[in-house]
Write a protein that holds these residues in place. Structure first.
Motif, short mmCIF file in Angstrom:
data_model
loop_
_atom_site.label_atom_id
_atom_site.label_comp_id
_atom_site.label_asym_id
_atom_site.label_seq_id
_atom_site.Cartn_x
_atom_site.Cartn_y
_atom_site.Cartn_z
N UNK A 247 4.30 -0.83 6.25
CA UNK A 247 5.40 -1.64 6.75
C UNK A 247 6.56 -1.47 5.78
N UNK A 248 7.65 -2.14 6.03
CA UNK A 248 8.84 -1.97 5.21
C UNK A 248 8.52 -2.14 3.73
N UNK A 249 8.67 -1.07 2.96
CA UNK A 249 8.48 -1.16 1.53
C UNK A 249 7.04 -1.07 1.04
N UNK A 250 6.08 -0.81 1.93
CA UNK A 250 4.67 -0.76 1.55
C UNK A 250 4.04 0.50 2.16
N UNK A 251 3.40 1.30 1.31
CA UNK A 251 2.75 2.53 1.76
C UNK A 251 1.31 2.55 1.25
N UNK B 65 10.99 7.47 -3.58
CA UNK B 65 12.12 8.08 -2.87
C UNK B 65 12.30 7.46 -1.49
N UNK B 66 11.24 6.97 -0.90
CA UNK B 66 11.32 6.32 0.41
C UNK B 66 11.69 4.85 0.31
N UNK B 67 11.85 4.36 -0.91
CA UNK B 67 12.22 2.97 -1.10
C UNK B 67 11.06 2.00 -1.08
N UNK B 68 9.86 2.50 -1.23
CA UNK B 68 8.70 1.61 -1.25
C UNK B 68 8.70 0.76 -2.52
N UNK B 69 8.28 -0.46 -2.38
CA UNK B 69 8.14 -1.36 -3.51
C UNK B 69 6.67 -1.53 -3.90
N UNK B 70 5.76 -1.18 -2.98
CA UNK B 70 4.33 -1.37 -3.21
C UNK B 70 3.57 -0.19 -2.61
#
Length: 155
Positions: A71-75, A105-110
């Motif tokens: 989801x947004x910011x989580x991979x 680079x994708x902007x993930x935070x977690x």
């Protein structure tokens, strides 16, 4: 990153990749019951929400790994596997560092992952811990499972 390894995004069409992923799946089933094996089949690794990478040592496949959007910011990290000839030679570290760079680079935070609890998975758990991953509650569709452990880290 990667040092001696060349890391490329891979389309999963090569025989070497298919063989390493078969080995990965076979070993997961050797160490865990079927309901506790969460490896993705090659077809699922080709989906739009997954990016798959291979680490090469010249013409030899050294390791592979994937990053899946949650989801947004989580991979999530998937299909991390070093070829048996490259275990303990930095190939797994090279893929892990590359996947973390891709996540940033994708902007993930977690970034999270699921791995096994049996002793055969101890080297993988130690690698993840050395990069700041810590046990966490099940995420996504994972549930409590005595053969499985979820780990996560913030970026």
């Amino acid at each position: 990153m990667g040092g001696r390894y060349t890391i490329i995004e891979d389309d999963l069409s090569g025989a070497d990749i298919a063989a390493l992923l078969r080995l990965h799946m076979d070993e997961m089933h050797q160490w865990s019951p079927p309901e506790s094996v969460h490896s993705l089949p090659i077809e699922r690794l080709r989906a739009a929400d997954v990016a798959f990478f291979a680490a090469w040592d010249g013409a030899r496949l050294a390791a592979c790994g994937a990053i899946k959007d949650l989801d947004q910011g989580h991979a999530e990290l998937k299909s991390m596997r070093a070829h048996p000839d490259y275990r303990g030679k930095g190939a797994g570290r090279a893929i892990l560092e590359h996947l973390l760079d891709v996540a940033r680079a994708r902007g993930c935070r977690q970034v999270s992952l699921e791995t096994g609890r049996p002793e055969a998975f101890a080297p993988a758990r130690r690698l993840y811990e050395s990069y700041g991953f810590a046990p966490c509650p099940p995420f996504g569709s994972y549930t409590d499972d005595p053969f499985s452990i979820c780990m996560t880290r913030m970026l």
